[in-house]
Design an enzyme around this catalytic site. Structure first.
Site, mmCIF file in Angstrom:
data_model
loop_
_atom_site.group_PDB
_atom_site.id
_atom_site.type_symbol
_atom_site.label_atom_id
_atom_site.label_comp_id
_atom_site.label_asym_id
_atom_site.label_seq_id
_atom_site.Cartn_x
_atom_site.Cartn_y
_atom_site.Cartn_z
ATOM 1 N N ARG A 1 0.858 -1.183 0.000
ATOM 2 C CA ARG A 1 0.000 0.000 0.000
ATOM 3 C C ARG A 1 0.895 1.235 0.000
ATOM 4 N NH1 ARG A 1 -1.178 2.611 4.556
ATOM 5 N NH2 ARG A 1 -1.217 0.796 5.908
ATOM 6 N N HIS B 1 -3.514 4.242 4.824
ATOM 7 C CA HIS B 1 -4.584 3.248 4.966
ATOM 8 C C HIS B 1 -5.896 3.865 4.506
ATOM 9 C CE1 HIS B 1 -7.025 0.032 6.589
ATOM 10 N NE2 HIS B 1 -7.710 0.914 7.290
ATOM 11 N N TYR C 1 4.622 5.361 11.125
ATOM 12 C CA TYR C 1 4.940 3.971 11.446
ATOM 13 C C TYR C 1 5.784 3.252 10.399
ATOM 14 C CZ TYR C 1 0.663 3.367 8.586
ATOM 15 O OH TYR C 1 -0.286 3.425 7.588
#
Length: 376
Positions: free
Chosen positions: A272, A276, A285
């Site tokens: 990805r 998100h 992160y």
């Protein structure tokens, strides 16, 4: 001599530079790729470029307050295009909420996806409308669509709609979900029933490496494809950034499921590239180095290099870019023209048949609004 344990089990046909470099596990799929016409190969590329332009436009629309939320699909185009193009018209597809190109390939209007994310539609589109190609609606509850798809596939089996030996009529189901959803109980319950009833079904897991901020290594100590073995379900791992491999693996799995051999599982290893959803900040992160390593494996760049090697013209690529820009512009125009739903629409489609409770509540709302009288 290479031992079996040293063989990379991932099915890969295209290298990152777009050259044909099949892995050992891909050899059996090469005849399927050889059978594809230039037009079909070019369509794979057109699909991917188009949905990326749509995806970027939708992200901009959300940032400008036109949408409540948007789940980007950048980086996952090859996994989705290959699998969707492998499905037959009679097959049923159950997306999660990021399979934008799966839906549009099957005929769903991209603005119907926008409607859902804008909050002006309860479901986005009607899965029973033939123009939507048996595409069921998005589900934002993680993994729940696997149960829906398994129930539908069980019904197919009970009704004799698969395994008859007629490939033009036999039906199958393919359901999409992510690595995060694969840890949900719903997914495992769906696999239990699918294996028990030998449903005509393919579980298509897009491992994009991040369940929001949780890395896949935290969720599973083994490849996610291995989980299916616990249910006696054949599974395979594919390079999800290789549209040819995704197509070939999905075609074989769907054909096997459709013919009565039971459910199959596919893990498409992809990434990805975006957040998100537009409410997420992936810089919190994951590292830039990680993102750059996956940019080098971009599925669109890979397919373009492959087509260039086959002699595709610059005119073709320019035409595809123009079509994608036109699609994005059309989506923007029609999004800004969308109207809010009427209050009465909340009572529609709550039940499959007319229901007295809905009639009572609809009348209550009408009486309540009428009680205010005419505005001064």
């Amino acid at each position: 001599m290479t031992s079996e344990s040293e063989i990379d089990p991932t099915v890969r046909i295209l290298a990152a530079d777009g050259t044909i470099a099949p892995s050992e596990t891909a050899e059996r799929y090469l005849p399927l790729i050889d059978a594809l016409s230039d037009a079909e190969l070019e369509q794979f590329y057109r699909d991917m470029v188009g949905v990326r332009a749509f995806d970027r436009q939708a992200t901009l629309l959300q940032r400008q307050g036109q949408l409540a939320l948007w789940p980007p699909s950048q980086g996952q185009e090859a996994a989705q295009v290959g699998s969707a193009r492998a499905a037959r018209p009679q097959d049923h597809l159950f997306p999660s909420y990021r399979e934008h190109v799966v839906c549009t390939i099957r005929g769903v209007d991209p603005v119907d996806i926008i409607k859902l994310m804008r909050g002006v539609s309860h479901g986005g589109w009607d899965p029973t409308d033939p123009k939507n190609g048996n595409t069921h609606i998005y589900t934002l509850v993680l993994g729940s669509q696997t149960l829906h798809s398994t129930g539908y596939a069980m019904g197919m089996a009970f009704d004799g709609r698969s395994g008859t030996g007629d490939p033009e009529k036999d039906e199958a189901v393919i359901v999409y979900y992510g690595d995060g959803a694969s840890s949900q109980g719903d997914v495992h319950e769906a696999m239990v029933f699918a294996a028990s009833y030998q449903t005509p079904q393919v579980f298509f897991l897009q491992n994009n490496h991040w369940a929001i901020s949780v890395p896949v290594a935290t969720q599973s100590r083994v490849p996610l494809a291995d989980r299916a073995a616990g249910y006696g379900m054949p599974s395979i791992r594919v390079d999800g950034n290789d549209v040819l491999a995704s197509y070939a693996v999905s075609k074989v799995a769907l054909d096997e499921a459709r013919s009565g051999l039971g459910p199959r599982a596919i893990e498409a290893v992809t990434y990805r590239m975006g957040a998100h959803t537009t409410s997420d900040d992936p810089t919190k992160y994951r590292t830039s180095d990680e993102e750059q390593s996956w940019i080098a494996r971009d599925p669109i760049t890979r397919m373009r290099a492959f087509l260039e090697g086959r002699g595709a013209s610059e005119e073709f690529f320019a035409q595809v870019d123009a079509e994608a820009a036109e699609l994005a512009a059309d989506v923007r125009t029609r999004t800004t023209q969308l109207q809010a739903p009427t209050p009465e629409s909340m009572f529609a489609h709550v039940y499959s048949d007319p229901h007295p409770l809905m009639d009572e509540q609809r009348q209550w709302l009408a009486d309540y609004e009428a009680s205010f009288g005419e505005e001064a």
